[in-house]
Each structure stands twice: as structure tokens, then as C-alpha cells.
Scaffold this active site. Structure first.
Site, short mmCIF file in Angstrom:
data_model
loop_
_atom_site.label_atom_id
_atom_site.label_comp_id
_atom_site.label_asym_id
_atom_site.label_seq_id
_atom_site.Cartn_x
_atom_site.Cartn_y
_atom_site.Cartn_z
CG ASP A 123 42.47 55.23 42.67
OD1 ASP A 123 42.89 55.22 41.50
OD2 ASP A 123 41.78 54.31 43.15
CB CYS A 169 36.53 46.56 42.99
SG CYS A 169 37.02 45.05 42.18
CG HIS A 209 38.84 50.02 42.98
ND1 HIS A 209 39.69 49.06 43.43
CD2 HIS A 209 38.33 49.56 41.80
CE1 HIS A 209 39.72 48.04 42.57
NE2 HIS A 209 38.90 48.32 41.57
CD GLN A 211 38.21 53.75 36.06
OE1 GLN A 211 37.99 54.15 34.91
NE2 GLN A 211 38.35 52.46 36.35
CE LYS A 237 41.81 50.27 36.23
NZ LYS A 237 40.70 49.34 36.00
N1 PLP Z 1 41.14 52.45 41.56
C1 PLP Z 1 40.11 52.62 40.72
C2 PLP Z 1 39.25 53.84 40.83
C3 PLP Z 1 39.86 51.65 39.75
O1 PLP Z 1 38.83 51.81 38.91
C4 PLP Z 1 40.69 50.50 39.68
C5 PLP Z 1 40.42 49.43 38.71
O2 PLP Z 1 39.34 49.27 38.22
C6 PLP Z 1 41.75 50.39 40.57
C7 PLP Z 1 41.95 51.39 41.50
C8 PLP Z 1 42.67 49.23 40.54
O3 PLP Z 1 43.43 49.22 39.39
P1 PLP Z 1 44.37 47.98 39.04
O4 PLP Z 1 43.49 46.76 39.11
O5 PLP Z 1 44.84 48.27 37.67
O6 PLP Z 1 45.46 47.95 40.04
#
Ligand code: PLP
Length: 404
Positions: free
Chosen positions: A199, A363, A122, A202, A225
Site C-alpha cells: 500500500d 482509519c 489503514h 503514503q 495524495k
Molecule cells: N492506505 C493508506 C496508508 C492511506 O493513508 C489511505 C488514505 O488515507 C488509504 C490507503 C486510502 O486511500 P484512498 O482513500 O485515496 O483510497
């Protein structure tokens, strides 16, 4: 027994209609809906406890502090961290990663040093490293993947050099649904003496995560999430690492003493929590974690896996269907395109049928470049989704396809 109807009743929003159709919410990768108990936790605390934490002698402040610190303990248990000092509250995954990149980069990286990330990250696990690269001249190495959307482990192993300082990799791809073998990847990194940041945006909502079993050095996730409120997230870090990192932001809470000559920073975890924390949010996050723990993560995982397998089977029956992400180990995310239908058109028309999906690059533009596309339609599942909803998605896609 997994009582899906009872679970759905916990989520008032699932009863609503959009455009006169029952809502079918398949955008859980972006954010999840909230059970009543989470929203109640927010109103209850505002109505009966609200006071700033950590710095009051009065009753309410102490009660709010107790709730806030109990939430930290709930997160510790949920991740099976060793100590609640290892749980840093942030605004979400993005802030957790920025904290890590800034503090780790400041202390441990200099020009010519390397970070290893994957092609399926992401943007929140790419851009902070690029900003660090611009500041400090570090370089970013990228783990490639095969056409099924699996990271090439041999190539990963080859990326290590004596300049590798950290690996930062997603546990589950928000586009492909690939569950990366992070435990094995961490072992490879550790064999080189390199720490790993995972990270977990998900993964935490969908599977049991045990940071000690994984031996992750850092692990980030977002509350919203996993059925919690927006604006709260977590960075887990091993205490021995967090002790060595400098603070991310300066301000109240993160200090022990301040004079104009010298400031002494607070101990863990407060060293990383400048300013008033979202203590209402942390209570609600803990309530969300209690909620999923009561259902049990393994049951949630089994339900969502079954739904994903079913959805993959049904979607593949649609002519001209292209699915992106067919990893052996795949979680509750399905990205697709149908024929030449633009993802935005598909998303807009499905919306008119009451079906909420996400469209675009999610993203993850470098991943889109790897796939040679601009974007996809993405359906992502949560604990409350049903096979009937998958059937409605499939019927909706068929309808849109016939229109074109
Ligand atoms: N990392 C991953 C794999 C994500 O899917 C997301 C959000 O969709 C994020 C990071 C960022 O999360 P947040 O916007 O809650 O900070």
C-alpha cells in the site's frame, strides 16, 4: 536549490485565509493541495479535447486516447515498471486494494489460506481481506510492532506457513509515519514463494518508489495524495501476476468479444478497467507526476524529512506532549496527544488559528487499539510546508494547552 516560495506560488489555495488567518495546511496525509498546472490540465482537456477514449475513430477520441495512454506511460516511468500493461488505473488506493483482494482471492485463495498484514494498516487494507475471509474462510495474520512503531521483523518471519498466499503491507504508516522496510520484507516473502502487495498511499507522494528495485508484486497508490485529482489511482502489478488474475468488474472496455454464450476478456491493462475510465483525471495525474518529477522526488524527500525532524524536536519541547511513532525511519507524518486534551478539541481549536490538522482514528482503529488510545491529532507535511508553519503549529498547541 529547493525554492519553497516559488513552489508555494504554484498552489493558489495556500494564499487563502481561514477565520481571518493565513491557512496552514497540515492535513496532507488525507489529501494534498493541487498546483495550478494540474487544475489547468483538467480544464484544458475538457475545453479542447474531451471525448470518450478507446472506442472512437474521430479526431477528439483519438487525441483523448493518446493523452490517456501517455499518462499510463508517465505512471510507468514514475514507478519504473517494466511495461505500461502493468499500470491499472483505478479510483484510488482503496479500489486498487479491493481489485487485488477480489481477483487474487478468487483465483488463488481458499478456505484455510492466509494473508499476512500489519498492525498499522489503514482500514482499506484490512476490511477487504475481512470481507474475503467472510466469503471464503481465509484467515488474517497480523505483524506486530514495537512501542516505537516499527514492525517486528522476527515475528513477521514466523508468520509464514504453507497456507500463506500473500502479504499485504503498507509502505508508510498514515498514523506513525513509519517507513517499513518493504524491500527486505518482500525478499522474505519471496523466499517463501509468496507475493507481496504494498500500500503506497503514503509513500509515493514522499519518496522515490521503484517497483522493480523493491521487487513488489503489486503496488497501490492514490492520485489525490500526490497533488493529482481525486478519483484516480493506480494498481501496479507484475505482468505475470496480472495475466493470471481474473477481471474485477465486468462491462465495456474490458472485453474483446461478447455473445450471450461466451465473452472473451480484453488483454492487459484493459482487462481490469471496465467502463469509461476517468481519462481527464489520468491526464491530470500525469501532470502532477511531471510536476513532482521536475522538482525531483529526492529533493522533496529531503525537504520533508528536514521538516519532520524539526517538527519532532519542537513538539517534544511542549510539556505533556506524547508522540506516537518514533521509528528510526520516519516520514512526514506526526501523530500526537497533549496531556488530557481530547484530540477533537485540539483539532478544533487549532482550526480556529487557521491550522488544518486531522483528528481521530485515521482509519486505523486496530492500530489505535494497539496504542491504547481512541485517536490522535495528526500533522502531515507536503512539499510546500515550511518551518514557519511548524512554528505556528507549535505555538498553536501551546496556546490550546494553556487554555485547558
Ligand atoms: N492506505 C493508506 C496508508 C492511506 O493513508 C489511505 C488514505 O488515507 C488509504 C490507503 C486510502 O486511500 P484512498 O482513500 O485515496 O483510497
Amino acid at each position: 536549490m529547493y525554492d519553497i516560495q516559488k513552489i508555494r506560488e504554484d498552489f493558489p489555495i495556500l494564499q487563502r485565509e481561514v477565520y481571518g488567518k493565513p491557512l496552514i495546511y497540515l492535513d496532507n496525509g488525507a489529501t494534498t493541495q493541487k498546483p495550478r498546472c494540474v487544475v489547468d490540465a483538467i480544464t484544458e482537456e475538457y475545453y479542447s479535447v474531451n471525448a470518450n477514449v478507446h472506442r472512437g475513430v474521430h479526431f477528439l477520441s483519438q487525441q483523448a486516447t493518446e493523452l490517456h495512454e501517455a499518462s499510463r506511460e508517465t505512471v510507468r516511468k514514475f514507478l519504473n515498471a517494466k511495461s505500461s500493461n502493468e499500470i491499472i488505473f483505478t479510483r484510488g488506493t482503496t479500489e486498487s486494494i479491493n481489485l487485488l483482494v477480489t481477483s487474487f482471492g478468487e483465483e488463488f485463495m481458499s478456505e484455510g489460506d492466509e494473508v499476512i498484514v500489519s498492525v498499522m494498516e489503514h482500514h482499506s487494507n484490512i476490511v477487504p481481506w475481512q470481507m474475503l475471509a467472510a466469503r471464503k474462510g481465509i484467515s488474517i495474520k497480523v505483524i506486530p510492532m514495537n512501542d516505537k512503531g516499527e514492525l517486528l521483523q522476527d515475528e513477521y518471519a514466523k508468520l509464514f506457513s504453507d497456507r500463506t498466499k500473500i502479504v499485504a503491507v503498507t509502505h508508510v504508516s498514515n498514523v506513525l509515519g513509519t517507513v517499513n522496510p518493504v524491500k527486505e520484507m518482500i525478499a522474505v516473502a519471496h523466499a517463501h514463494g509468496v507475493p507481496v502487495m504494498v500500500d503506497g498511499a503514503q509513500s509515493v507522494p514522499h519518496m522515490k518508489v521503484d517497483v522493480r528495485d523493491l521487487d513488489a508484486d503489486f503496488y497501490a497508490f492514490s492520485g489525490h495524495k500526490i497533488y493529482g485529482p481525486t478519483g484516480v489511482g493506480v494498481l501496479y502489478g507484475k505482468e505475470e501476476w496480472l495475466d493470471k488474475l481474473p477481471p474485477y468488474q465486468g462491462g465495456g472496455e474490458m472485453i474483446q468479444t461478447v455473445s450471450f454464450e461466451k465473452t472473451v476478456f480484453n488483454e492487459l491493462p484493459f482487462k481490469f478497467e471496465a467502463g469509461t475510465p476517468d481519462y481527464i483525471g489520468t491526464t491530470a495525474l500525469a501532470r502532477a507526476l511531471d510536476y513532482v518529477s521536475a522538482i525531483e522526488m529526492d529533493h522533496i524527500n529531503a525537504h520533508e524529512r528536514e521538516l519532520t525532524v524539526y517538527a519532532m524536536q519542537q513538539l517534544k519541547r511542549i510539556p505533556d506532549m506524547r508522540i506516537f511513532g518514533e521509528a528510526e525511519n520516519k516520514d512526514a507524518v506526526i501523530s500526537f496527544l497533549v496531556g488530557n486534551i481530547h484530540h477533537l478539541d485540539m483539532g478544533t481549536l487549532l482550526d480556529r488559528l487557521g491550522i488544518a490538522v486531522r483528528t481521530g482514528h485515521h482509519c486505523a482503529q486496530p492500530l489505535m487499539q494497539r496504542l491504547g488510545i481512541e485517536g490522535t491529532v495528526r500533522a502531515s507535511f507536503a512539499l510546500y510546508n515550511t518551518k514557519e508553519e511548524v512554528d505556528a503549529l507549535v505555538a498553536g498547541i501551546e496556546r490550546v494547552r494553556k487554555m485547558f
